[in-house]
Design a protein around this motif. Sequence first.
Motif, PDB file in Angstrom:
ATOM      1  N   TYR A  98      41.048  53.673  27.307  1.00 54.08           N
ATOM      2  CA  TYR A  98      41.144  53.029  28.615  1.00 54.08           C
ATOM      3  C   TYR A  98      40.563  51.639  28.454  1.00 54.08           C
ATOM      4  N   LEU A  99      41.360  50.622  28.709  1.00 55.34           N
ATOM      5  CA  LEU A  99      40.915  49.240  28.673  1.00 55.34           C
ATOM      6  C   LEU A  99      40.778  48.759  30.113  1.00 55.34           C
ATOM      7  N   VAL A 100      39.531  48.649  30.569  1.00 57.74           N
ATOM      8  CA  VAL A 100      39.257  48.180  31.930  1.00 57.74           C
ATOM      9  C   VAL A 100      39.153  46.658  31.866  1.00 57.74           C
ATOM     10  N   VAL A 101      39.963  45.997  32.675  1.00 58.66           N
ATOM     11  CA  VAL A 101      40.070  44.540  32.643  1.00 58.66           C
ATOM     12  C   VAL A 101      39.618  43.967  33.978  1.00 58.66           C
ATOM     13  N   CYS A 102      38.662  43.033  33.921  1.00 61.34           N
ATOM     14  CA  CYS A 102      38.154  42.360  35.120  1.00 61.34           C
ATOM     15  C   CYS A 102      38.714  40.935  35.191  1.00 61.34           C
ATOM     16  N   ALA A 103      38.627  40.345  36.371  1.00 62.59           N
ATOM     17  CA  ALA A 103      39.148  39.004  36.600  1.00 62.59           C
ATOM     18  C   ALA A 103      38.192  37.948  36.062  1.00 62.59           C
ATOM     19  N   ALA A 104      38.503  37.472  34.874  1.00 66.50           N
ATOM     20  CA  ALA A 104      37.805  36.369  34.228  1.00 66.50           C
ATOM     21  C   ALA A 104      38.844  35.711  33.327  1.00 66.50           C
ATOM     22  N   PRO A 105      38.621  34.476  32.914  1.00 57.28           N
ATOM     23  CA  PRO A 105      39.645  33.778  32.128  1.00 57.28           C
ATOM     24  C   PRO A 105      40.249  34.568  30.967  1.00 57.28           C
ATOM     25  N   PRO A 106      39.489  35.364  30.211  1.00 53.84           N
ATOM     26  CA  PRO A 106      40.134  36.093  29.113  1.00 53.84           C
ATOM     27  C   PRO A 106      41.226  37.062  29.561  1.00 53.84           C
TER      28      PRO A 106
ATOM     29  N   VAL B 180      45.786  50.290  30.325  1.00 55.19           N
ATOM     30  CA  VAL B 180      45.060  49.230  31.016  1.00 55.19           C
ATOM     31  C   VAL B 180      44.805  49.637  32.459  1.00 55.19           C
ATOM     32  N   ILE B 181      43.548  49.489  32.859  1.00 53.56           N
ATOM     33  CA  ILE B 181      43.114  49.727  34.234  1.00 53.56           C
ATOM     34  C   ILE B 181      42.461  48.434  34.683  1.00 53.56           C
ATOM     35  N   ALA B 182      43.034  47.793  35.665  1.00 54.51           N
ATOM     36  CA  ALA B 182      42.577  46.465  36.081  1.00 54.51           C
ATOM     37  C   ALA B 182      41.880  46.508  37.428  1.00 54.51           C
ATOM     38  N   THR B 183      40.920  45.612  37.590  1.00 56.36           N
ATOM     39  CA  THR B 183      40.347  45.430  38.916  1.00 56.36           C
ATOM     40  C   THR B 183      41.429  44.803  39.791  1.00 56.36           C
TER      41      THR B 183
ATOM     42  N   LEU C 252      39.615  51.681  41.505  1.00 61.68           N
ATOM     43  CA  LEU C 252      39.965  52.590  40.416  1.00 61.68           C
ATOM     44  C   LEU C 252      39.171  52.250  39.162  1.00 61.68           C
ATOM     45  N   ALA C 253      39.069  50.961  38.848  1.00 64.11           N
ATOM     46  CA  ALA C 253      38.338  50.544  37.647  1.00 64.11           C
ATOM     47  C   ALA C 253      36.898  51.045  37.687  1.00 64.11           C
ATOM     48  N   LEU C 254      36.211  50.858  38.797  1.00 66.98           N
ATOM     49  CA  LEU C 254      34.829  51.326  38.900  1.00 66.98           C
ATOM     50  C   LEU C 254      34.744  52.843  38.900  1.00 66.98           C
ATOM     51  N   GLY C 255      35.702  53.503  39.503  1.00 66.90           N
ATOM     52  CA  GLY C 255      35.717  54.964  39.473  1.00 66.90           C
ATOM     53  C   GLY C 255      35.820  55.483  38.049  1.00 66.90           C
TER      54      GLY C 255
END
Length: 170
Positions: A3-11, A31-34, A94-97
């Motif tokens: 599971y690749l959790v992806v947050c909102a940042a430039p990368p 991929v699980i995104a915020t 979902l990402a935090l869960g």
Amino acid sequence: MLYLVVCAAPPCQHITGLVDLLQDAGWGVQVIATPTATTWMRIDEVEQRTNHPVLHRQRHPDEPSLLPRADAIMIAPATFNTINKWAAGINDSLALGVLNESLGAELPIVASIYAKPVLTSHPAFATHLQLLREAGVRFTDIEALRPSQPDEPFRWHAVANLLADASTSS
């Protein structure tokens, strides 16, 4: 399966570079995104590479789960906001869960923070990092993903190498 959790940042705008690296290492990637990260990413490219939908919202009670069973968890880029919410046990996406549930799953969990120094110097941040480390999360150095020059790609190898180390020692 990772599971690749992806947050909102430039990368996150270049997350396919990390997906490719992980797949080359033999990982299947979900991929699980915020919610905000979904507005920054090229979702169609990510889905094409992973052959999985990018998940970003809690499912309704009558919907089946689309998550395959995970063997490891990665959060990259991990933002100030997500780290603090995760450590506090807030479960509002979902990402935090997924992250909150992962702490009890005895899976390798690695994270690479991407946050401004003025935020990482906030007094709550160090406490939250320590709490997550004590729960088994392994972190790259805070500046690990940042390129040394503005025109260089993000340093995805730092988090991929940490995952390889965490997976072999689990």
